[in-house]
Design an enzyme around this catalytic site. Structure first.
Site, short mmCIF file in Angstrom:
data_model
loop_
_atom_site.label_atom_id
_atom_site.label_comp_id
_atom_site.label_asym_id
_atom_site.label_seq_id
_atom_site.Cartn_x
_atom_site.Cartn_y
_atom_site.Cartn_z
N HIS A 113 -1.72 -1.57 -0.56
CA HIS A 113 -0.81 -0.69 -1.29
C HIS A 113 0.43 -0.37 -0.45
O HIS A 113 1.57 -0.50 -0.92
CB HIS A 113 -1.55 0.59 -1.65
CG HIS A 113 -0.72 1.62 -2.34
ND1 HIS A 113 -0.71 1.79 -3.71
CD2 HIS A 113 0.14 2.55 -1.86
CE1 HIS A 113 0.11 2.78 -4.03
NE2 HIS A 113 0.64 3.25 -2.92
N GLU A 114 0.21 0.04 0.78
CA GLU A 114 1.33 0.46 1.62
C GLU A 114 2.27 -0.69 1.98
O GLU A 114 3.47 -0.50 2.14
CB GLU A 114 0.82 1.14 2.89
CG GLU A 114 0.22 2.51 2.65
CD GLU A 114 1.20 3.52 2.07
OE1 GLU A 114 2.40 3.47 2.41
OE2 GLU A 114 0.77 4.35 1.26
N HIS A 117 4.88 -0.86 -0.51
CA HIS A 117 5.98 0.08 -0.26
C HIS A 117 6.92 -0.43 0.82
O HIS A 117 8.14 -0.31 0.71
CB HIS A 117 5.41 1.44 0.16
CG HIS A 117 4.77 2.20 -0.94
ND1 HIS A 117 5.26 2.24 -2.22
CD2 HIS A 117 3.66 2.99 -0.95
CE1 HIS A 117 4.49 3.01 -2.98
NE2 HIS A 117 3.50 3.47 -2.23
N HIS A 123 5.77 3.32 -6.91
CA HIS A 123 4.52 3.35 -7.65
C HIS A 123 4.71 2.84 -9.08
O HIS A 123 5.83 2.84 -9.60
CB HIS A 123 3.97 4.77 -7.71
CG HIS A 123 3.41 5.23 -6.40
ND1 HIS A 123 3.54 6.51 -5.93
CD2 HIS A 123 2.72 4.55 -5.44
CE1 HIS A 123 2.96 6.63 -4.76
NE2 HIS A 123 2.45 5.45 -4.43
#
Length: 202
Positions: A113-114, A117, A123
Site C-alpha cells: 500500500h505505502e 503512495h 487512496h
C-alpha cells in the site's frame, strides 16, 4: 527508471529477522514494477537511497507522530524525500498463521500500500484495491487490482510485459469483477513531489 531503497540501521524491529523483512519488501516492490516501467533496487547506503525504510515510535521528528497500536500504521513521502515510516508499536507479522495476536498487522500488505503512495497514488474508494485506505487486523491484502494498476499506469505507463488479460482473469476468479464496471480509474492522482498520505486503519 530505477528507484533505490534501503533499510535504517538503527530503526528496525527485532522480533522479525531483517532477512524476512527484506523478502517482504522485495515482493511488494516487485508487484508494482510488474505493471509499470519502474524498477526497485536495494542498496546499503541508507542516506543516498531514494526510499528510506524504518520503524519508529510516536513523535519521530517528521511532524507526523505515530499514535500507538492500530490507528495510523505507516506513512510515506514521495521521492526525493522518500521517507517510508512504519509504526513500531504495531504487532507486525510476515505470517499471520504463526501469530495469535488479535491486532497483528500484515507487513506485506502495508508495504504494498505505502509503495503506491511513494509512487504518487492517493487512496481509492474501491474496497478490493490495495490502495483502499483501511486494513483490518489479521488481514492480508497484497494483490494489485484493476483500479491500482490503472492509477499507477496513468502516471508511469505500462510495463511492456504486463498483460491486462491476466489481471482480468485473476479478478474474475476472485469474484472481484464488480470493480470492473467502470473502465475509468477512480484515482485522485497527485504529482506533488512531497506527496504525503496517511495509511489509516478503521
Amino acid at each position: 527508471m530505477t528507484l533505490t531503497y534501503a533499510f535504517s540501521g538503527d530503526n528496525m524491529i527485532a522480533y522479525i529477522s531483517l532477512r524476512d523483512i527484506k523478502a517482504v519488501f522485495k515482493r511488494a516492490f516487485s508487484r508494482w514494477s510488474s505493471v509499470i516501467p519502474v524498477n526497485f533496487s536495494e542498496i546499503k547506503n541508507y542516506e543516498s537511497a531514494d526510499i528510506k525504510i524504518g520503524f519508529y515510535h510516536g513523535d519521530h521528528g517528521d511532524g507526523e507522530p505515530f499514535d500507538g497500536v492500530l490507528g495510523v500504521l505507516a506513512h510515506s513521502f514521495s521521492p526525493e524525500n522518500g521517507r517510508f515510516h512504519l509504526d513500531a508499536a504495531e504487532t507486525w507479522t510476515v505470517d499471520l498463521e504463526s501469530v495469535r495476536s488479535k491486532v497483528a498487522v500484515d507487513l506485506e500488505s502495508v508495504a504494498t500500500h505505502e509503495i503506491g503512495h511513494i509512487l504518487g497514488l492517493a487512496h481509492t474508494s474501491v474496497k478490493e484495491a490495495v490502495m483502499y485506505p483501511s486494513l483490518s487486523p489479521r488481514t492480508k491484502k497484497v494483490d494489485l487490482k484493476m483500479d491500482d494498476v490503472q492509477g499507477v499506469q496513468a502516471l508511469y505507463g505500462s510495463n511492456p510485459n504486463f498483460k491486462y488479460s491476466s489481471l482480468l482473469e485473476s479478478e474474475n476468479s476472485s469474484n472481484y469483477a464488480i470493480a470492473l464496471k467502470s473502465r475509468s480509474s477512480k484515482w485522485t492522482i497527485s504529482l506533488l513531489v512531497l506527496l504525503f498520505i496517511l495509511f489509516s486503519i478503521t
